[in-house]
Design a protein around this motif. Structure first.
Motif, short mmCIF file in Angstrom:
data_model
loop_
_atom_site.label_atom_id
_atom_site.label_comp_id
_atom_site.label_asym_id
_atom_site.label_seq_id
_atom_site.Cartn_x
_atom_site.Cartn_y
_atom_site.Cartn_z
N GLU A 198 0.83 -1.20 0.00
CA GLU A 198 0.00 0.00 0.00
C GLU A 198 0.87 1.26 0.00
O GLU A 198 0.56 2.23 -0.70
N ARG A 199 1.95 1.23 0.78
CA ARG A 199 2.85 2.37 0.83
C ARG A 199 3.49 2.61 -0.55
O ARG A 199 3.56 3.73 -1.04
N ARG A 200 3.93 1.53 -1.19
CA ARG A 200 4.54 1.64 -2.53
C ARG A 200 3.52 2.17 -3.54
O ARG A 200 3.84 3.01 -4.37
N GLU A 201 2.28 1.69 -3.44
CA GLU A 201 1.23 2.15 -4.35
C GLU A 201 0.97 3.65 -4.16
O GLU A 201 0.79 4.38 -5.13
N ARG A 202 0.97 4.09 -2.91
CA ARG A 202 0.76 5.52 -2.63
C ARG A 202 1.91 6.35 -3.21
O ARG A 202 1.69 7.38 -3.84
N ILE A 203 3.13 5.89 -3.00
CA ILE A 203 4.30 6.61 -3.52
C ILE A 203 4.24 6.67 -5.04
O ILE A 203 4.48 7.73 -5.64
N SER A 204 3.90 5.56 -5.67
CA SER A 204 3.80 5.52 -7.14
C SER A 204 2.75 6.50 -7.64
O SER A 204 2.97 7.20 -8.63
N ALA A 205 1.61 6.55 -6.96
CA ALA A 205 0.54 7.48 -7.35
C ALA A 205 1.01 8.93 -7.21
O ALA A 205 0.71 9.77 -8.06
N ILE A 245 4.10 10.95 -15.46
CA ILE A 245 4.49 9.65 -16.00
C ILE A 245 3.52 8.60 -15.49
O ILE A 245 3.25 8.52 -14.30
N SER A 246 3.02 7.80 -16.41
CA SER A 246 2.07 6.74 -16.06
C SER A 246 2.57 5.41 -16.63
O SER A 246 3.47 5.38 -17.46
N GLU A 247 1.93 4.34 -16.19
CA GLU A 247 2.26 3.02 -16.74
C GLU A 247 2.01 3.00 -18.25
O GLU A 247 2.80 2.42 -19.00
N ALA A 248 0.94 3.64 -18.69
CA ALA A 248 0.62 3.67 -20.12
C ALA A 248 1.71 4.41 -20.90
O ALA A 248 2.11 3.98 -21.99
N MET A 249 2.20 5.52 -20.35
CA MET A 249 3.27 6.27 -21.01
C MET A 249 4.54 5.42 -21.09
O MET A 249 5.22 5.39 -22.13
N ILE A 250 4.87 4.75 -20.00
CA ILE A 250 6.05 3.89 -19.98
C ILE A 250 5.93 2.82 -21.06
O ILE A 250 6.87 2.58 -21.82
N SER A 264 8.97 1.00 -14.92
CA SER A 264 7.99 1.32 -13.89
C SER A 264 8.68 1.41 -12.52
O SER A 264 8.40 2.32 -11.73
N SER A 265 9.57 0.48 -12.26
CA SER A 265 10.31 0.51 -10.99
C SER A 265 11.24 1.70 -10.91
O SER A 265 11.36 2.34 -9.87
N VAL A 266 11.89 2.02 -12.02
CA VAL A 266 12.85 3.14 -12.05
C VAL A 266 12.14 4.48 -11.90
O VAL A 266 12.56 5.33 -11.12
N LEU A 267 11.08 4.67 -12.66
CA LEU A 267 10.44 5.98 -12.72
C LEU A 267 9.30 6.18 -11.72
O LEU A 267 9.09 7.28 -11.23
#
Length: 160
Positions: free
Chosen positions: A12-19, A27-32, A72-75
């Protein structure tokens, strides 16, 4: 906020940080995925890089999926990629010319697909990754590069 953060699972913490990164950077998953797919289409058509990839990759979909997870992991700091990039690259017969071409195509692709700020973030991370891999490959070939030095393989038929 601190209490809520303490109650969050690592996922959940990682998801929040990613958001938050997506919101800040655009930058989004779709853009990547668009950047990765367009970039590797160029790589596969490139006279210098295509032979390197063709020698190793026979089924492109798993590689593209893995590269989307990597970026995704990098950005976005998603943690989706669990591989070891240096181990995958250390034995490749590549040098500074390959990394320069890789960066040229990658930055070109990012600029074609992304707005300026995300394109800049893609390019900056790509430069760091290329530099790290080049240093690792040079080291594996018995060379310790100094600041500003590049790894050049002797060309066949030429004396080093």
């Amino acid at each position: 906020m601190l209490i809520m953060e303490n109650l969050m699972t690592p996922a959940e913490r990682r998801e929040r940080i990613s958001a938050e990164v997506t919101e800040r950077s655009g930058i989004s998953e779709a853009m990547i995925e668009r950047v990765v797919r367009a970039f590797y289409a160029k790589v596969r058509a490139d006279g210098l890089l295509a032979p390197v990839f063709d020698a190793r990759i026979h089924d492109w979909e798993p590689h593209l999926s893995q590269m989307c997870a990597f970026w995704s992991s990098v950005l976005l700091m998603t943690g989706r990629y669990q591989g070891t990039p240096m181990a995958k690259h250390i034995s490749l017969l590549v040098d500074a010319d390959h990394f320069d071409r890789w960066l040229e195509l990658f930055e070109q692709t990012a600029c074609e697909i992304c707005p300026p700020e995300p394109a800049s973030q893609f390019a900056e991370r790509a430069r760091r990754i290329a530099s790290s891999l080049e240093l690792g490959i040079a080291n594996a070939n018995g060379l310790m590069l100094g600041i500003g030095e590049r790894f050049r393989r002797p060309q066949e038929g030429k004396k080093p």
